[in-house]
Design an enzyme around this catalytic site. Sequence first.
Site, short mmCIF file in Angstrom:
data_model
loop_
_atom_site.label_atom_id
_atom_site.label_comp_id
_atom_site.label_asym_id
_atom_site.label_seq_id
_atom_site.Cartn_x
_atom_site.Cartn_y
_atom_site.Cartn_z
N PRO A 2 62.70 -6.47 -56.05
CG PRO A 2 60.79 -5.40 -55.32
CD PRO A 2 61.75 -5.46 -56.46
CD GLU A 3 65.27 -12.67 -56.58
OE1 GLU A 3 64.66 -13.74 -56.38
OE2 GLU A 3 66.27 -12.58 -57.29
CG HIS A 91 59.74 7.27 -60.67
ND1 HIS A 91 59.26 7.27 -61.96
CD2 HIS A 91 61.03 7.66 -60.77
CE1 HIS A 91 60.21 7.64 -62.79
NE2 HIS A 91 61.29 7.89 -62.09
NE ARG A 154 59.82 -28.42 -68.85
CZ ARG A 154 59.27 -27.41 -68.17
NH1 ARG A 154 58.32 -27.64 -67.30
NH2 ARG A 154 59.66 -26.18 -68.38
#
Length: 273
Positions: A2-3, A91, A154
């Site tokens: 899942p994003e 699961h 950065r």
Amino acid sequence: MPELPEVETTINGIKPYLIGHKIIDVKIRKSHLRFPIPQSINQKLIGHTVSTITRRAKYILFGIHHGVLIIHLGMSGSLKILLSPKTPELHDHVDVLFENQICLRFRDPRRFGAILWSDDERALKEHPLLKHLGIEPLSKTLTAKYLYQRAMNRQVAVKSFIMDSKIVVGVGNIYAAESLFAAGISPFKPASALSIPEWQSLVREIKSILKAAIKAGGTTLKDFIAPSGTPGYFSINLNVYGKEGQPCPQCKTKLKSRRINQRSTVYCEKCQK
DNA sequence: AGTATCTCCTGCGTGC
DNA sequence: TGCACGCAGGAGATAC
């Protein structure tokens, strides 16, 4: 895996079945997730009603009057609505049963997910898992200027930078690769080396790709009450992710893959500078 | 403080 | 057919 769009789609999918309904039982078959599920979770939930379901980063937040149930899907987790009892499979670690006979089932083969409780909704911002989170990618606060300023000094690869949840949340490996390709920016470029126009382009692509995936997820909402199905990015057209060795959709050069911080990163060396 | 590496876990694809 | 192996990945923890 899942994003953010999958999390958003999950919330939209389960909301109609759960809001305003009282929890009557919680069945935990396996509590060993990324963090142990707190022992007290049953007593915190049973007898109480879900009033809101929202999201911060990829954390799903269930507002339960006297606190918040926090669920993270990790990379293989899913939430499903069962309209009638169904034997749990391997699961299927947790069931939350509601008075309307509905069951919210948490499944997570790799157990990178988490189920936690926070006693105080107002203190949620102070929760250790949430308090260091960066800005939301779909909010107006994500701007080229914001990233440009945060990226000063950065040296990390821009791909790592946009995947850093302290900077901006919800940009996972798939969408990082896709948005960098769409913006024509090399994933290896040091974050501080991007110009304002490059950040503008990248921000535009991140937002538009995430939005497109969320919109596509909306067409798969039925999966939440079906026996199987994974909503989200399967529905949108991916240009580079998982396409190593295939021709670039733009210039037909063979797409390359290299690892950046342990993550596979597919890119076109000709189109992305 | 910034950066890179390690870690959790199971399923899947590959090669023998 | 079965086994060993490498890889996939979100993100906190740890080590420089």
